[in-house]
Write an enzyme that holds these catalytic residues in place. Structure first.
Site, PDB file in Angstrom:
ATOM      1  N   CYS A  29      63.002 -16.988  10.506  1.00 47.55           N
ATOM      2  CA  CYS A  29      62.183 -16.344   9.485  1.00 47.55           C
ATOM      3  C   CYS A  29      61.729 -17.353   8.436  1.00 47.55           C
ATOM      4  CB  CYS A  29      62.906 -15.221   8.755  1.00 47.55           C
ATOM      5  SG  CYS A  29      63.638 -14.030   9.871  1.00 47.55           S
ATOM      6  N   ARG A  86      58.323 -20.384  12.157  1.00 53.40           N
ATOM      7  CA  ARG A  86      59.725 -19.963  12.068  1.00 53.40           C
ATOM      8  C   ARG A  86      59.964 -18.584  12.664  1.00 53.40           C
ATOM      9  NH1 ARG A  86      62.038 -23.366   7.976  1.00 53.40           N
ATOM     10  NH2 ARG A  86      63.895 -22.094   7.990  1.00 53.40           N
ATOM     11  N   TRP A 127      61.533 -13.384  12.513  1.00 51.37           N
ATOM     12  CA  TRP A 127      61.997 -13.512  13.890  1.00 51.37           C
ATOM     13  C   TRP A 127      63.184 -12.571  13.990  1.00 51.37           C
ATOM     14  CZ3 TRP A 127      66.509 -15.146  16.483  1.00 51.37           C
ATOM     15  CH2 TRP A 127      66.352 -15.353  17.865  1.00 51.37           C
ATOM     16  N   ASN A 130      66.243 -14.899   4.927  1.00 48.70           N
ATOM     17  CA  ASN A 130      66.348 -15.683   6.156  1.00 48.70           C
ATOM     18  C   ASN A 130      67.827 -15.961   6.355  1.00 48.70           C
ATOM     19  OD1 ASN A 130      66.084 -17.514   8.271  1.00 48.70           O
ATOM     20  ND2 ASN A 130      65.700 -19.239   6.897  1.00 48.70           N
ATOM     21  N   GLY A 131      68.376 -15.554   7.509  1.00 54.47           N
ATOM     22  CA  GLY A 131      69.800 -15.758   7.747  1.00 54.47           C
ATOM     23  C   GLY A 131      70.393 -14.517   8.381  1.00 54.47           C
ATOM     24  N   GLU A 150      63.949 -30.010  31.682  1.00 50.28           N
ATOM     25  CA  GLU A 150      62.855 -29.821  30.733  1.00 50.28           C
ATOM     26  C   GLU A 150      61.692 -29.065  31.390  1.00 50.28           C
ATOM     27  OE1 GLU A 150      62.563 -29.889  27.707  1.00 50.28           O
ATOM     28  OE2 GLU A 150      60.452 -30.140  27.268  1.00 50.28           O
ATOM     29  N   LYS A 194      60.272 -25.407  30.209  1.00 49.44           N
ATOM     30  CA  LYS A 194      58.858 -25.169  29.878  1.00 49.44           C
ATOM     31  C   LYS A 194      58.305 -23.995  30.667  1.00 49.44           C
ATOM     32  CE  LYS A 194      58.644 -27.037  26.970  1.00 49.44           C
ATOM     33  NZ  LYS A 194      59.396 -28.093  26.317  1.00 49.44           N
ATOM     34  N   GLU A 205      59.709 -20.710  29.263  1.00 51.57           N
ATOM     35  CA  GLU A 205      59.273 -20.248  27.940  1.00 51.57           C
ATOM     36  C   GLU A 205      57.782 -19.959  27.862  1.00 51.57           C
ATOM     37  OE1 GLU A 205      59.552 -24.567  25.572  1.00 51.57           O
ATOM     38  OE2 GLU A 205      60.044 -22.725  24.518  1.00 51.57           O
ATOM     39  N   HIS A 265      75.745 -27.154  46.716  1.00 52.39           N
ATOM     40  CA  HIS A 265      76.980 -26.470  46.323  1.00 52.39           C
ATOM     41  C   HIS A 265      76.712 -25.043  45.846  1.00 52.39           C
ATOM     42  CE1 HIS A 265      79.260 -30.132  46.878  1.00 52.39           C
ATOM     43  NE2 HIS A 265      78.331 -30.774  46.206  1.00 52.39           N
ATOM     44  N   LYS A 280      59.287 -21.530  16.643  1.00 51.03           N
ATOM     45  CA  LYS A 280      59.247 -22.987  16.743  1.00 51.03           C
ATOM     46  C   LYS A 280      60.533 -23.621  16.212  1.00 51.03           C
ATOM     47  CE  LYS A 280      57.251 -26.943  17.546  1.00 51.03           C
ATOM     48  NZ  LYS A 280      57.426 -27.363  18.965  1.00 51.03           N
TER      49      LYS A 280
HETATM   50  C1  AGP Z   1      61.295 -26.407  23.373  1.00 46.60           C
HETATM   51  O1  AGP Z   1      60.129 -26.180  24.084  1.00 46.60           O
HETATM   52  C2  AGP Z   1      61.848 -25.273  22.665  1.00 46.60           C
HETATM   53  N1  AGP Z   1      60.902 -24.559  21.913  1.00 46.60           N
HETATM   54  C3  AGP Z   1      63.221 -25.446  22.040  1.00 46.60           C
HETATM   55  O2  AGP Z   1      64.104 -25.614  23.095  1.00 46.60           O
HETATM   56  C4  AGP Z   1      63.456 -26.586  21.011  1.00 46.60           C
HETATM   57  O3  AGP Z   1      63.363 -27.824  21.622  1.00 46.60           O
HETATM   58  C5  AGP Z   1      64.828 -26.385  20.355  1.00 46.60           C
HETATM   59  O4  AGP Z   1      64.849 -25.153  19.693  1.00 46.60           O
HETATM   60  C6  AGP Z   1      65.212 -27.485  19.417  1.00 46.60           C
HETATM   61  O5  AGP Z   1      64.339 -27.580  18.341  1.00 46.60           O
HETATM   62  P1  AGP Z   1      64.320 -28.846  17.414  1.00 46.60           P
HETATM   63  O6  AGP Z   1      63.922 -30.011  18.236  1.00 46.60           O
HETATM   64  O7  AGP Z   1      63.315 -28.517  16.354  1.00 46.60           O
HETATM   65  O8  AGP Z   1      65.693 -29.017  16.858  1.00 46.60           O
END
Ligand code: AGP
Length: 608
Positions: free
Chosen positions: A2, A27, A73, A99-100, A481, A485, A488, A504, A603
């Protein structure tokens, strides 16, 4: 998570709050809301859409000069108008943005209900305005202080009182808050970038602090006692303000294609070609300190953790000291050993990730050294570490991290070169590595000019029940990675496995035509990788192979062959990740996903 913004000053608060929310939307974007103190009353508007929807709704709203706003959020309670902030007390005279997480919500709700309070939302936040009301006898500051003594958990809060349009009260415990100190106006925000349009002078609030702001004053005090605190006013450096799309349809695509530039920015001034060495001034270490480092531990979450894995592999292979990466959220809670001779890197694009911050505190509490490896200048992680390396990716707006990953890996490779030269790497080997790193932006650009048959790969994954990503060595973090991607952005079920581990268990998932994405550049693991691919082929799976240009054997094995330029083993994540970023982007596009703001995400993840 948030984002919070609050304004008191001579101007109309509403446009400033909306502009601040736009900057804070990274956020969280489940809903947004605003409360103004207009004509001695609270004027509240909320929207379950994005900030743009709220902006359209409030256009032409009151010109009141005091207000608070929030972009959410969802943690407690679904996405609804009732759950959107600001939340108010029963008389609708006290408004709160938060926020929290209020961890003792259940107990507090029980207590307040027994006292006759009716709740109108499912949020944890709603207890706060009710608690403030419970302690309010005309003194807003005392009421907030006493109310927050009941709250266990994390908070950054801003509170507005209809009875007191001249002031706002803020408090912080575990969730970042800054106060932008302006000329006759003051602003409370979750991050410094939300206030830069108005002022570069900020007070960073600390945990356990509370602040009372009016148009002309900022008074910080201890939350528990009210004892006055003399806070330092810092100057914000850098501006990560609204970036432009530069003609691209999405920030994610723009950021993918920006990587030659962002990697170059990260390397600039740091590589010493003639000395076969590197320099990272921000670490503030002389060669003796570097030699005393006998272990490297990288901490991070999500993409930043994957970058940390690749970086740790390079340190171990080239500097020959033990190195590993740790998921910050796991590390912080398992009572970890913090070796005296270890150097920790906290890797984070945003510099605000709560789990990474928690891990840093754990290391620092045990006397360890943590360096930041951060993108956002002046962020909480950068300030908490005090020393480190900025990766200089520039603003990354898309929720899916792309250019931050390649910049983080680049920065960790620069560090590896520095470390390795104090040990195993000869002058000649150092020069070769320095030259290879310098060449990376051009190699990345060359791949992006001709990315290969990504659309064929997209066609293979969009209807898939399950996609398996495989990689060995440096390609394993890349496989992780790539899977992250695709999940998400395209919401396609997939997982990444070390190629050798597939037999395995996960191999049972494969049936005729199942897409398997193998990251297999020409490195020391190639022969073994071929055997694993044969095993996949024998089960009728459809092989999408990312391999080095000119590798005919790989080409022959692949159903979809995606060649990338040849690079040294340690630099391969910088190249092999590119087709996976494009694959996720294009799959998301084909499935009509919200590319830059995928569902359920934010983000910056500022809650545990
Ligand atoms: C990556 O595509 C994600 N959105 C997420 O995993 C991100 O990398 C993670 O939340 C860490 O964020 P930061 O690098 O801002 O700490």
């Amino acid at each position: 998570m948030c984002g919070i913004i609050a304004y008191v000053g001579p101007d109309a608060a509403l446009p400033k709050l909306i502009e601040g929310l736009r900057r804070l939307e990274y956020r969280g974007y489940d809903s947004a809301g605003v409360a103004l103190i207009a004509d001695d009353d609270l004027w509240i508007r909320k929207d379950t859409g994005r900030v743009a929807a709220l902006a359209a709704q409030v256009e032409g709203g009151p010109t009141a000069q005091t207000g608070i706003a929030h972009t959410r959020w969802a943690t407690h309670g679904g996405i609804s108008l009732d759950n959107a902030h600001p939340h108010v007390d029963a008389k609708s005279r006290i408004a709160v943005v938060h926020n929290g997480i209020v961890e003792n919500m259940t107990a507090l709700v029980g207590m307040l209900k027994e006292e006759g309070v009716t709740f109108t939302s499912e949020t944890d936040t709603e207890v706060i305005p009710h608690l403030v009301r419970r302690h309010y006898d005309g003194d807003p500051v005392a009421a907030v202080r006493e109310a927050l003594q009941h709250v266990r958990g994390t908070f950054g809060v801003a509170v507005a009182f209809a009875d007191h349009p001249e002031l706002l009260v803020a408090a912080r415990n575990g969730s970042p808050l800054v106060i932008g100190v302006g000329d006759g106006e003051n602003i409370i925000a979750s991050d410094p970038q939300a206030v830069v349009a108005h002022t570069r002078q900020v007070v960073y609030m600390q945990d356990g602090e509370m602040a009372v702001i009016t148009a002309d004053s900022v008074k910080v005090q201890k939350l528990t006692t009210g004892v006055k605190i003399q806070s330092e006013v810092a100057t914000i450096e850098g501006d990560y303000g609204p970036a432009e799309m530069e003609g691209y349809p999405h920030f994610m695509l723009k950021e993918i294609f920006e990587q030659p530039r962002s990697i170059r920015r990260c390397l600039r001034g740091r590589i010493q070609l003639r000395e076969g060495n590197a320099k990272l001034g921000g670490l503030n270490m002389d060669p003796r300190d570097i030699v005393a480092t006998n272990r490297v531990i990288n901490l991070g979450c999500g993409t930043s953790y994957h970058a940390g894995m690749a970086g740790a592999m390079a340190v171990e292979a080239l500097a020959r000291i033990p190195a590993r990466a740790e998921i910050a959220s796991e590390f912080r809670y398992r009572h970890p050993i913090v070796p005296r001779d270890a150097m920790f890197f906290a890797i984070s694009q945003s510099g605000e990730t709560a789990d990474t911050l928690g891990a840093i505190h754990e290391v620092q509490t045990k006397g360890g050294q943590v360096m930041g490896c951060v993108n956002v200048v002046g962020s909480t992680i950068a300030r908490t570490c005090g020393r480190g390396v900025y990766v200089h990716s520039g603003p990354e707006i898309a929720v899916a991290s792309t250019k931050a990953f390649t910049s983080q890996v680049s920065a960790l490779l620069v560090f590896t070169l520095m470390l390795a030269r104090t040990r195993n790497l000869s002058l000649q080997q150092g020069r070769e590595m320095a030259a290879e790193l310098e060449a990376m932006p051009d190699k990345v650009a060359r791949y992006l000019e001709n990315p290969g048959p990504i659309d064929e790969a997209v066609a293979a994954v969009t209807d898939a029940r399950y996609v398996l990503f495989l990689g060995r060595g440096y390609s394993y973090p890349v496989a992780l990675e790539g899977a992250l991607k695709l999940k998400e952005i395209a919401y396609i079920p997939c997982e990444a496995y070390p190629s050798g581990e597939m037999k395995h268990g996960p191999i049972a998932m494969l049936d005729e035509g199942a897409p398997v994405i193998a990251v297999t550049p020409q490195d020391s693991q190639r022969e073994k990788a071929i055997s694993n691919m044969k095993e996949v082929e024998a089960r009728g799976a459809r092989l999408i192979v990312i391999h080095t240009e000119g590798d005919e054997e790989m080409e022959a094995l692949a159903d979809v062959s995606i060649p990338v330029p040849a690079v040294a083993d340690y630099a391969s994540p910088l190249i092999t990740v590119l087709p996976l970023q494009l694959l996720a982007y294009k799959a998301g596009l084909a499935l009509e996903r919200d590319i830059d703001k995928p569902r359920n995400l934010a983000k910056s993840v500022t809650v545990e």
